[in-house]
Design a protein around this motif. Structure first.
Motif, short mmCIF file in Angstrom:
data_model
loop_
_atom_site.label_atom_id
_atom_site.label_comp_id
_atom_site.label_asym_id
_atom_site.label_seq_id
_atom_site.Cartn_x
_atom_site.Cartn_y
_atom_site.Cartn_z
N TYR A 244 0.85 -1.19 0.00
CA TYR A 244 0.00 0.00 0.00
C TYR A 244 0.89 1.24 0.00
N HIS A 245 0.45 2.26 -0.72
CA HIS A 245 1.23 3.48 -0.88
C HIS A 245 1.05 4.40 0.33
N CYS A 246 2.16 4.77 0.93
CA CYS A 246 2.16 5.81 1.95
C CYS A 246 2.61 7.11 1.30
N ALA A 247 2.65 8.17 2.09
CA ALA A 247 3.04 9.47 1.55
C ALA A 247 4.48 9.47 1.06
N ASP A 248 5.34 8.59 1.61
CA ASP A 248 6.75 8.61 1.25
C ASP A 248 7.30 7.24 0.87
N GLY A 249 6.44 6.30 0.50
CA GLY A 249 6.93 4.98 0.11
C GLY A 249 5.84 3.93 0.21
N ASP A 250 6.23 2.67 0.02
CA ASP A 250 5.29 1.55 0.04
C ASP A 250 5.58 0.61 1.19
N ILE A 251 4.51 0.00 1.71
CA ILE A 251 4.63 -1.02 2.75
C ILE A 251 3.78 -2.21 2.31
N ASP A 294 -9.33 -2.15 -1.35
CA ASP A 294 -8.12 -1.37 -1.59
C ASP A 294 -8.40 0.13 -1.54
N ALA A 295 -9.55 0.53 -2.05
CA ALA A 295 -9.88 1.96 -2.04
C ALA A 295 -9.93 2.48 -0.61
N ALA A 296 -10.53 1.70 0.29
CA ALA A 296 -10.63 2.13 1.69
C ALA A 296 -9.27 2.14 2.38
N VAL A 297 -8.45 1.12 2.10
CA VAL A 297 -7.16 1.02 2.76
C VAL A 297 -6.21 2.11 2.24
N HIS A 298 -6.18 2.31 0.93
CA HIS A 298 -5.30 3.33 0.35
C HIS A 298 -5.62 4.73 0.89
N GLU A 299 -6.87 4.99 1.14
CA GLU A 299 -7.24 6.32 1.65
C GLU A 299 -6.55 6.60 2.98
N VAL A 300 -6.40 5.56 3.80
CA VAL A 300 -5.72 5.73 5.08
C VAL A 300 -4.21 5.82 4.89
N PHE A 301 -3.65 4.88 4.13
CA PHE A 301 -2.19 4.80 4.00
C PHE A 301 -1.60 6.02 3.32
N THR A 302 -2.23 6.50 2.27
CA THR A 302 -1.66 7.63 1.53
C THR A 302 -1.64 8.92 2.34
N HIS A 304 -0.55 9.13 5.37
CA HIS A 304 0.46 9.04 6.43
C HIS A 304 1.80 8.61 5.84
N ARG A 305 2.87 8.89 6.61
CA ARG A 305 4.20 8.45 6.23
C ARG A 305 4.40 6.98 6.60
N CYS A 306 5.42 6.37 6.01
CA CYS A 306 5.71 4.96 6.29
C CYS A 306 5.94 4.71 7.77
N ASP A 307 6.73 5.56 8.42
CA ASP A 307 7.03 5.30 9.82
C ASP A 307 5.79 5.37 10.70
#
Length: 389
Positions: A244-251, A294-302, A304-307
């Protein structure tokens, strides 16, 4: 006949076991190397030009990366097996050997007089291992096989890649899987010989190895009429199990159980109502509704930063990983290495074999490095005595 001693005896659970191997490329050498790692004496028989993998590249100075990886702990003897004298020497080696391993082209060992049926008659205690592309008795038995060809033929490529583009796996899994299966089969045969006193002929086919690894998508196809699609870095039948995409990378996140799904919704996404949504109530429902999830999860992850997301994942006891580059692997804190000496004397660090603290042998042989000693050691009695003796 007493077994000849190696020049420098090794230790390990297979100490005292003699393996004679005509191996090349990856599958055969990997099996033989595992036996050497466990303490067996492994004599690698090479033609005058040597294992073709020696010259794939010069990544390690005096040898290629592939050869340096797969041939530590072995001795090298150069034989021309079409020469009656060298073939007699080979038979003398096999008379004292425990294991004979070969992955020549289809039919080559039979033409040399080293076929499994003949050798098991001549040497009843010998374990004979034939590594091949396709099993004997199948219409493909005579077909030449290489790693990517077997990946393609076995369906691996049909379930690997993106929806638009099928792909091979980026490493030689057909070769590696086959070599590992062959190693396990040798250990089983040696254990059985302890009880029966008899060796056996073992056939390990690359296609069989990959077809078995394809069991899950094949069973889904055979019994549910579901053809597994290609999802790139997302899992086809467990969900969510993807990056999932975060603001500064993928996890990459992995949810494997109902309890983890609830913790993921509450502690990570902070959307407890999602856990009870009928579209996502169990794994199969989530697989079928992956786009909506995925739409729901990406909304949260994007947002925030990875850490920040890693902190939530740790708090929720959810498994996660980063998508490492080769640089990341090279400096990874979990990477453990061993030092291996190359044929030209270079010292190379490579990944430590899994399940083993150290490898028994740490030297990769130069072509024919042990020829003179091995020829003297195993010379047939009549040849050693000389004419008129």
């Amino acid at each position: 006949m007493p077994r000849p001693a190696a020049a420098s005896p090794s230790s390990g659970p297979l100490s005292g076991i003699l393996v004679v191997s005509i191996d090349q490329a990856v599958a055969g050498p990997l099996c033989a190397m595992r036996l050497a790692d466990a303490g067996a004496r492994v004599i690698k028989v090479e033609a005058g030009e040597g294992d073709r993998a020696r010259d794939y590249d010069k990544a390690l100075g005096s040898t290629s990366a592939a050869f340096g990886w797969l041939n530590r702990g072995k001795e090298s003897v150069v034989l021309n097996l079409k020469d009656p004298g060298d073939l007699a020497l080979m038979k003398a080696m096999l008379a004292t050997a425990d294991v004979f391993l070969q992955n020549l082209a289809p039919g080559a060992s039979d033409r040399l007089g080293l076929g499994a049926a003949q050798l098991t008659r001549e040497f009843p205690r010998l374990v004979v291992v034939d590594i091949m592309g396709y099993g004997r008795g199948t219409p493909h038995a005579a077909k030449r096989a290489y790693d990517m060809l077997v990946q393609a033929e076995s369906g691996i490529c049909a379930v690997t890649g993106t929806p638009e583009v099928p792909s091979k796996v980026g490493i030689s899994i057909a070769d590696i899987g086959t070599g590992t299966n062959a190693y396990c089969a040798v250990l089983e045969a040696l254990l059985e010989r302890e009880r029966t006193g008899c060796g056996q002929a073992i056939e390990v086919a690359m296609f069989d190895a990959m077809a078995e690894w394809m069991s899950l998508p094949l069973l889904h196809y055979d019994y549910m009429s579901i053809e597994t699609a290609r999802y790139g870095l997302s899992h086809a039948s467990v969900y969510p199990y993807r990056p999932y995409h975060c603001a500064d990378g993928d996890i990459v996140v992995s949810i494997q159980s109902a309890a983890e799904w609830v913790r993921f919704c509450t502690a990570v996404l902070r959307l407890p109502e999602l856990a009870k949504d009928p579209r996502f109530i169990d794994n199969w429902a989530r697989v079928q509704n992956r786009d909506a999830l995925d739409a729901a999860v990406h909304e949260v992850f994007t947002a925030h930063r990875c850490d920040e997301m890693i902190e939530r994942l740790e708090a929720g006891q959810i498994a996660w990983a980063r998508v490492s580059t080769l640089h990341d692997l090279s400096v990874h804190p979990a990477l453990r290495r061993i030092a291996v000496e190359m044929p030209g004397g270079e010292r190379v660090e490579m990944p430590r074999p899994a399940g083993r603290l150290v490898a028994s042998g740490s030297r990769v042989p130069a072509l024919g490095a042990d020829s003179a000693r091995i020829r003297a050691e195993f010379a047939p009695a009549e040849a050693a005595a000389g004419p008129g003796a």
